[in-house]
Design a protein around this motif. Structure first.
Motif, PDB file in Angstrom:
ATOM      1  N   SER A 416     -14.650 -14.121  -9.590  1.00 24.80           N
ATOM      2  CA  SER A 416     -16.026 -14.255  -9.619  1.00 24.80           C
ATOM      3  C   SER A 416     -16.848 -13.016  -9.676  1.00 24.80           C
ATOM      4  O   SER A 416     -16.246 -12.218  -9.020  1.00 24.80           O
ATOM      5  CB  SER A 416     -16.613 -15.466  -8.830  1.00 24.80           C
ATOM      6  N   ALA A 417     -17.995 -13.365 -10.257  1.00 21.53           N
ATOM      7  CA  ALA A 417     -18.890 -12.067 -10.061  1.00 21.53           C
ATOM      8  C   ALA A 417     -19.285 -12.054  -8.544  1.00 21.53           C
ATOM      9  O   ALA A 417     -19.685 -10.518  -8.381  1.00 21.53           O
ATOM     10  CB  ALA A 417     -20.219 -12.430 -10.889  1.00 21.53           C
ATOM     11  N   LYS A 418     -19.134 -12.777  -7.634  1.00 22.33           N
ATOM     12  CA  LYS A 418     -19.350 -12.484  -6.395  1.00 22.33           C
ATOM     13  C   LYS A 418     -18.264 -12.117  -5.404  1.00 22.33           C
ATOM     14  O   LYS A 418     -18.423 -12.076  -4.350  1.00 22.33           O
ATOM     15  CB  LYS A 418     -20.075 -13.864  -5.793  1.00 22.33           C
ATOM     16  N   GLY A 419     -17.250 -11.986  -6.086  1.00 25.27           N
ATOM     17  CA  GLY A 419     -15.934 -11.491  -5.560  1.00 25.27           C
ATOM     18  C   GLY A 419     -15.104 -12.572  -5.095  1.00 25.27           C
ATOM     19  O   GLY A 419     -14.173 -12.292  -4.254  1.00 25.27           O
ATOM     20  N   THR A 420     -14.961 -13.911  -5.384  1.00 22.94           N
ATOM     21  CA  THR A 420     -14.182 -14.955  -5.178  1.00 22.94           C
ATOM     22  C   THR A 420     -12.802 -14.537  -6.053  1.00 22.94           C
ATOM     23  O   THR A 420     -13.000 -14.747  -7.336  1.00 22.94           O
ATOM     24  CB  THR A 420     -14.871 -16.082  -5.463  1.00 22.94           C
ATOM     25  N   PRO A 421     -11.584 -14.343  -5.585  1.00 29.43           N
ATOM     26  CA  PRO A 421     -10.759 -14.016  -6.269  1.00 29.43           C
ATOM     27  C   PRO A 421      -9.963 -15.429  -6.631  1.00 29.43           C
ATOM     28  O   PRO A 421      -9.910 -16.370  -5.856  1.00 29.43           O
ATOM     29  CB  PRO A 421      -9.698 -13.338  -5.259  1.00 29.43           C
TER      30      PRO A 421
END
Length: 488
Positions: A416-421
């Motif tokens: 995700s754009a927030k860094g969620t893999p």
């Protein structure tokens, strides 16, 4: 049972598996069956619904025998109607939206070969059906459309029922599109390789179906060197079905009739539409998204899927000490006991295998992943998936150059754009080379004070095991990892 080539998998892959950016949402149950990560009961293969459609994200096989990374993602709109023995697809370049081709696939006189038509647009919103010659090598291995992607044969194996995070999903349920977790049914499908080809032996594809809908969620193809393949999807390393849904009717019977009789097809009958509002793929420059940052210690659980026909997925625990640049990874056996461990220090590492033909401690010149490994490894945001009400999804490609047979490889990652893999894979992994366990699904992540000391893996196997000679990893690994190869 543990994979014979786990050493290469851990030491090369976890640079990409473990180094995730911002915190995930709350941890969910890892499995819908029995915790932790156990196989479910056996079940018969389930046929797909007769009529369905989906937008599909396709990542190519990346070995091309040159120094250029094949980084061209493809999006497809697909409609299937098995009552008409038909499949219609239109493919696009993801970042430009430019149409690549429109193909109609149906059954013919040969039960193991599809009849394929290319639809070419004319000036009057009509399409000309051009039958692809039987001598065309590209389509010679395409199977006819069928609802039975997994047949009830002894060599096909049902692994289990697991929740997995969907790409493009937010951390909370949304009525505007995908839900964050999907209960998937995992099937291992051994593949029949082209007999004249060397390598890629004894490998399997993995197909994940939605338990609720019986529709496909993801296909991982281990090799393109196969005797037969699913139409369209067999040409790509991985296929993500973004909005698969059953439908009550299609126009495919009339399209089939027109193509078979040589008549033109009306453009209005080619009804491609999305179930996710505003679904689009854009270049990174248009969205201003950046590569995920990594500035913290963490612990993470993941499920690793192999390409070996003899193996099943393995639960894995990853610990990273950011302050001391150390990574400790544990692979668990089917009964939940630790089976192998890789401990990477700043500029060197070691693998402990407790059983199997590779039992022992295996030192390596490869160190832990460096800080800022994505930038140092030349990773790029290949495309950004956008949709109304959902976080942007970054599709990241990392070229791995070096002494690989066949040229450059690509590691694909979805964040995700927030860094969620969401997931990770190596395109066209080979047994004994690179990762060999090519796919990872992330389940949870906790940021905190993870501290690792050099003695953490002492007596890991709880018995005396031999110490082997120090090994180098492929040269491309040292771009992201510490350490350096030596003349051994």
């Amino acid at each position: 049972m543990l994979p014979k080539i786990f050493s290469l998998f851990v030491l090369l892959t976890f640079a990409f598996l473990g180094l995730i950016g911002e915190a995930l949402g709350a941890s969910e149950n890892s499995t819908s069956c029995v915790k932790p990560f156990t196989h479910c009961h056996s079940q018969g293969a389930t046929a797909l619904p007769d009529k369905w459609r989906s937008s599909v994200l396709l990542a190519p096989f990346s070995q091309n025998g040159s120094d250029e990374v094949v980084n061209k993602l493809v999006r497809a709109d697909v409609i299937a109607d098995y009552s008409a023995n038909a499949q219609l697809s239109r493919t696009y370049e993801v970042n430009t939206g430019k149409t690549i081709e429109t193909l109609f696939v149906t059954s013919g006189s040969n039960k193991n070969r599809a009849e394929v038509f290319r639809l070419t647009e004319l000036d009057d919103n009509k399409y000309q059906c051009e039958k692809i010659a039987e001598t065309d090598k590209r389509f010679s291995r395409w199977l006819p459309p069928s609802a039975k992607w997994v047949r009830s044969k002894s060599d096909n194996q049902f692994f289990g029922q697991f929740n997995l995070r969907q790409i493009g999903a937010t951390n909370s349920q949304s009525e505007d599109g995908l839900l964050p977790y999907l209960t998937g049914l995992w099937w291992k499908v051994p593949i029949e390789l082209i007999k004249s080809e060397e390598g890629h032996k004894d490998v399997a594809n993995w197909i994940v179906f939605s338990k609720e809908t019986r529709l496909p969620f993801r296909i991982m193809n281990a090799s393109r060197k196969v005797q037969y393949m699913l139409p369209l999807f067999g040409e790509y390393s991985i296929s993500y079905f973004l909005d698969a849904r059953a439908v009550s009717g299609t126009n495919l019977s009339s399209i089939k009739s027109n193509c078979m009789s040589g008549e033109r097809v009306s453009g209005s009958s080619l009804d491609f539409s999305d179930a996710i509002p505003g679904l689009n793929f854009l270049p990174q420059l248009e969205t201003s998204d950046v590569l995920p940052s990594f500035q913290h210690s963490f612990k993470s659980n993941a499920l690793m899927t192999p390409i070996s026909v003899d193996e099943m997925p393995f639960p894995t625990l990853i610990k990273y000490d950011y302050d001391n640049v150390r990574m400790y990874t544990t692979l668990f056996t089917d009964n939940g006991n630790p089976g192998s461990a890789a401990f990477l220090l700043k500029d060197k590492g070691r693998l402990s295998n407790c059983q199997g033909i590779d039992i022992g401690i295996h030192p390596t010149t490869l160190g832990a992943p460096q800080r800022g490994w994505m930038e140092k490894g030349g990773c790029e945001i290949s495309s950004v998936m956008t949709a109304k009400g959902l976080q942007n999804t970054l599709v990241i490609g990392c070229p791995v150059k070096g002494d690989y047979p066949g040229g450059v490889r690509t590691f694909w990652m979805w964040y995700s754009a927030k860094g969620t893999p969401y997931s990770f894979m190596e395109s066209e992994a080979e047994l004994g080379i690179g990762t060999s366990l090519a796919l990872a699904d992330y389940y949870d992540w906790s940021q905190g004070n993870t501290k690792l000391v050099e003695s953490d893996d002492e007596n890991f196997c709880e018995k005396k095991i031999p110490i082997h000679q120090t090994n180098n990893m492929p040269a491309g690994c040292y771009g992201c990892h510490g350490g350096q190869p030596s003349n051994l």
